[in-house]
Design a protein around this motif. Sequence first.
Motif, PDB file in Angstrom:
ATOM      1  N   LYS A  62     -17.911   1.157  18.133  1.00 33.35           N
ATOM      2  CA  LYS A  62     -16.980   1.638  16.756  1.00 33.35           C
ATOM      3  C   LYS A  62     -18.082   2.616  16.052  1.00 33.35           C
ATOM      4  CE  LYS A  62     -15.986  -0.469  12.863  1.00 33.35           C
ATOM      5  NZ  LYS A  62     -15.113  -2.178  11.987  1.00 33.35           N
ATOM      6  N   THR A  63     -19.791   2.561  16.162  1.00 26.01           N
ATOM      7  CA  THR A  63     -20.800   2.528  15.363  1.00 26.01           C
ATOM      8  C   THR A  63     -21.228   4.513  15.569  1.00 26.01           C
ATOM      9  OG1 THR A  63     -21.575   0.826  14.933  1.00 26.01           O
ATOM     10  CG2 THR A  63     -23.469   2.351  14.542  1.00 26.01           C
ATOM     11  N   TYR A  64     -21.211   4.717  17.437  1.00 25.38           N
ATOM     12  CA  TYR A  64     -21.858   5.703  17.484  1.00 25.38           C
ATOM     13  C   TYR A  64     -20.496   6.135  18.769  1.00 25.38           C
ATOM     14  CZ  TYR A  64     -26.417   3.954  17.223  1.00 25.38           C
ATOM     15  OH  TYR A  64     -27.048   3.361  17.144  1.00 25.38           O
ATOM     16  N   PRO A  67     -16.696   7.741  16.622  1.00 25.81           N
ATOM     17  CA  PRO A  67     -17.014   9.009  15.431  1.00 25.81           C
ATOM     18  C   PRO A  67     -17.769  10.230  16.492  1.00 25.81           C
ATOM     19  CG  PRO A  67     -18.652   6.783  14.838  1.00 25.81           C
ATOM     20  CD  PRO A  67     -17.873   7.400  16.511  1.00 25.81           C
ATOM     21  N   GLN A  70     -14.169  11.567  17.576  1.00 24.12           N
ATOM     22  CA  GLN A  70     -13.317  11.816  16.892  1.00 24.12           C
ATOM     23  C   GLN A  70     -13.752  13.590  16.454  1.00 24.12           C
ATOM     24  OE1 GLN A  70     -13.126   9.073  13.398  1.00 24.12           O
ATOM     25  NE2 GLN A  70     -11.970  10.748  12.346  1.00 24.12           N
ATOM     26  N   GLY A  71     -15.152  13.149  16.084  1.00 27.34           N
ATOM     27  CA  GLY A  71     -15.147  14.938  15.824  1.00 27.34           C
ATOM     28  C   GLY A  71     -15.457  15.998  16.755  1.00 27.34           C
ATOM     29  N   THR A  74     -11.605  16.775  16.720  1.00 28.09           N
ATOM     30  CA  THR A  74     -11.416  17.633  15.042  1.00 28.09           C
ATOM     31  C   THR A  74     -11.659  18.767  15.394  1.00 28.09           C
ATOM     32  OG1 THR A  74     -11.414  15.309  14.188  1.00 28.09           O
ATOM     33  CG2 THR A  74     -11.634  17.342  12.977  1.00 28.09           C
ATOM     34  N   LYS A 137     -20.087  16.943   2.683  1.00 28.23           N
ATOM     35  CA  LYS A 137     -20.069  15.603   4.760  1.00 28.23           C
ATOM     36  C   LYS A 137     -19.028  16.711   5.179  1.00 28.23           C
ATOM     37  CE  LYS A 137     -15.898  13.358   2.647  1.00 28.23           C
ATOM     38  NZ  LYS A 137     -15.248  12.767   1.697  1.00 28.23           N
ATOM     39  N   LEU A 222     -21.659  16.192  13.581  1.00 32.61           N
ATOM     40  CA  LEU A 222     -21.276  14.673  14.223  1.00 32.61           C
ATOM     41  C   LEU A 222     -20.728  14.391  15.850  1.00 32.61           C
ATOM     42  CD1 LEU A 222     -22.833  11.694  13.547  1.00 32.61           C
ATOM     43  CD2 LEU A 222     -19.946  11.709  13.374  1.00 32.61           C
ATOM     44  N   GLU A 223     -21.273  15.019  17.084  1.00 28.14           N
ATOM     45  CA  GLU A 223     -20.366  14.976  18.251  1.00 28.14           C
ATOM     46  C   GLU A 223     -20.557  14.265  18.980  1.00 28.14           C
ATOM     47  OE1 GLU A 223     -21.580  16.916  20.676  1.00 28.14           O
ATOM     48  OE2 GLU A 223     -23.524  16.701  19.453  1.00 28.14           O
ATOM     49  N   GLN A 227     -24.205  11.581  19.626  1.00 34.36           N
ATOM     50  CA  GLN A 227     -23.854  10.547  19.435  1.00 34.36           C
ATOM     51  C   GLN A 227     -24.491   9.896  20.800  1.00 34.36           C
ATOM     52  OE1 GLN A 227     -23.973  10.201  16.171  1.00 34.36           O
ATOM     53  NE2 GLN A 227     -22.692   9.193  15.966  1.00 34.36           N
TER      54      GLN A 227
END
Length: 296
Positions: A62-64, A67, A70-71, A74, A137, A222-223, A227
């Motif tokens: 969930k933390t690393y 995200p 998702q980045g 996206t 952001k 953030l990819e 991460q």
Amino acid sequence: MSSASVLFDAPGPRARVRNHVISGITVVLTLLVVWVIYSKLNEKGQLTAQKWEPFASANLWKTYILPGVQGTLTAAAVSIVLALALGFVLGVGRMSTHNVIRWVSAVFVEFFRAVPVLIMMIFTYFLYAFYDVFPSKHLALAGVITGLTLYNGAVIAEIVRAGVNSLPRGQSEAAWALGLRWGQTMRSILLPQAVTSMLPVLISQLVVVLKDTAIGYQITFLEMVRQGTQVGAAYGNYIPALIVIAVLMISVNFALSYFAVWLEGRMRRARRGPAPMHVGAPATQGTFAAGGGGTI
């Protein structure tokens, strides 16, 4: 002649034995290299069960990881859509009958094909920040999408142009004989046929878009790869973290490639149309039998 022997002669008995020996030696050497790498990593403690335990924690994902996934998805999804649209516009523009459109498209394509993707990402990132185009952001995401769209749009434009030019010239001549204009010919006849033939190359380029999102770490995007390195820094398990990220990237790429193969097969079947009736097929109910007046 079989498809396996179109480009070269079928190997004889001695050649087959030699090929088997070379293949066996290659497999043994590969396994030996893998074993040496595994032994070295195991000595450093990077492949122990303790290093893999953090990935069983939902908090780490969930933390690393999530995200980052998702980045990456996206940025890749938006860039793919925009690059395809830009590429088709530029590709058609390069074949336009208007000199101004053709030259503008050619300059755009040649320029952005020559500029490295990372340079475009950094430039657009600071340009958007200087003029406050996007919220802070979203600056990194906008920079990554812009860089990927401009570069891959230029590459896709050349793919489109090559696909259309590979079609027989008779297609265009037949359309002109029917009175179709250049735009109608391109839209209704040439592009639909070219898309099927250039689909594998297009999908290969879209896989490149997905992988190039990793370059965005240079502008703090953030990819997945960024991460993964953060997981390695936090838990001291760089090798397991990067292996997990590699598996995720390979899975997404395989899914995209599988979709491309499925779509290409579906488009080819759609173009082929219904199967023709074979001569000598048995007569069905309601047809007249040869030499008789009744029905079967």
